[in-house]
Design an enzyme around this catalytic site. Sequence first.
Site, short mmCIF file in Angstrom:
data_model
loop_
_atom_site.label_atom_id
_atom_site.label_comp_id
_atom_site.label_asym_id
_atom_site.label_seq_id
_atom_site.Cartn_x
_atom_site.Cartn_y
_atom_site.Cartn_z
N CYS A 18 0.81 -1.22 0.00
CA CYS A 18 0.00 0.00 0.00
C CYS A 18 0.84 1.26 0.00
O CYS A 18 0.33 2.36 -0.27
CB CYS A 18 -0.95 -0.01 1.19
SG CYS A 18 -2.33 -1.17 0.98
N ASP A 51 -14.40 2.72 2.30
CA ASP A 51 -13.59 1.59 1.89
C ASP A 51 -14.09 0.89 0.63
O ASP A 51 -13.31 0.28 -0.10
CB ASP A 51 -13.51 0.58 3.04
CG ASP A 51 -12.89 1.19 4.28
OD1 ASP A 51 -11.73 1.61 4.21
OD2 ASP A 51 -13.59 1.28 5.30
N GLY A 138 -10.39 -12.58 -14.56
CA GLY A 138 -9.44 -11.51 -14.30
C GLY A 138 -8.93 -10.87 -15.57
O GLY A 138 -9.47 -11.09 -16.66
#
Length: 353
Positions: A18, A51, A138
């Site tokens: 992150c 979030d 994906g």
Amino acid sequence: MATEQVVRLTQQVKAGGCASKLPPGSLRAVLSNLPVQDDKNLLVGFETSDDAGIYQIAPNLALVQTVDFFTPLVDDPFTFGQIAATNALSDVYAMGGRPVSALALVCFPQSGDLGTLEEIMRGGLAQMTEAGCTVVGGHSVRDDEMKFGYAVTGTIDPAQVKTNARAVPGDELILTKAIGTGVITTALKQGKAEQAWVDAAVKSMTTLNRAAAEVAGRFGGVHAMTDITGFGLMGHGREMAVGSGVTLEIETASVPLIEGALDAVRAGAVPGGLLSNREFAECMVSDVEGAAFSDEVRMLMYDPQTSGGLLISVAAEQADELVESMRAAGVGAVRIGRVVSTSEGGNAAIVLK
């Protein structure tokens, strides 16, 4: 006899986990200029920096949607995949939802070892399976810096949504994981980390927030919830304070730290994301008169977490029971502060004690 050369994933990227995300101030500057969307079914959008998004599709059913991917922050491919999956799932748990399906996001070098990619995806799939979330597909692109993560869709009853913007004065603040993953993984990248530090950080980053969210969902006094990730405790605390129009009082001595976090800061392992978080949030943070804590502890308040814990604002009369219930479920929850009203005519803020 030839020896096999071990490739360290953390050496292939400029920043890991992150800490590789855009600075919160830069992101806020862009998002604040976008037009407001007019859709009555959009229950939670990006306006409050929550979030995940919440989109209602039936009277008692809404989708929880999020996406999260980043660069490697550990050297083992399987573990990197596990952490990326756990981190992406966390946003759904932070809203009180149940993850249902996921799409993998892959950025990988054209000349990269496909065995490495397979291990990354195996690690992610293992964690998704543990969460009961099905990977349905994906997308991949060629990229010199590898990145991996997921777009996750969950479900929730609209009446049960937990946002980061409903904290109430008088609430207690609960944190479910220790902090320090950013500085420890930076120390790993710099070759300064002890194995015990890395092991502790990995254990934290591969622990799902599912149990914490499930326990929190049983308490009607839980008013607000968010997960502590890339913007650090102060950055995400800032979002809760601003969204709720309150002030958060944080007892720094009560904030749990991962083994080695302070040592990593002292060794100079400070990620760029920590400095960006501090630049973004420190204008809202002040110290209570007489507060005494080290500069190293102050820095950790801004440390960018990867797959961090939940910050929960709960009615004071339910705080003890919530903590006890979480600990019984194997969650290391601790009380770290409280919510108070802003001073008359003042702005939302964070006060460190």
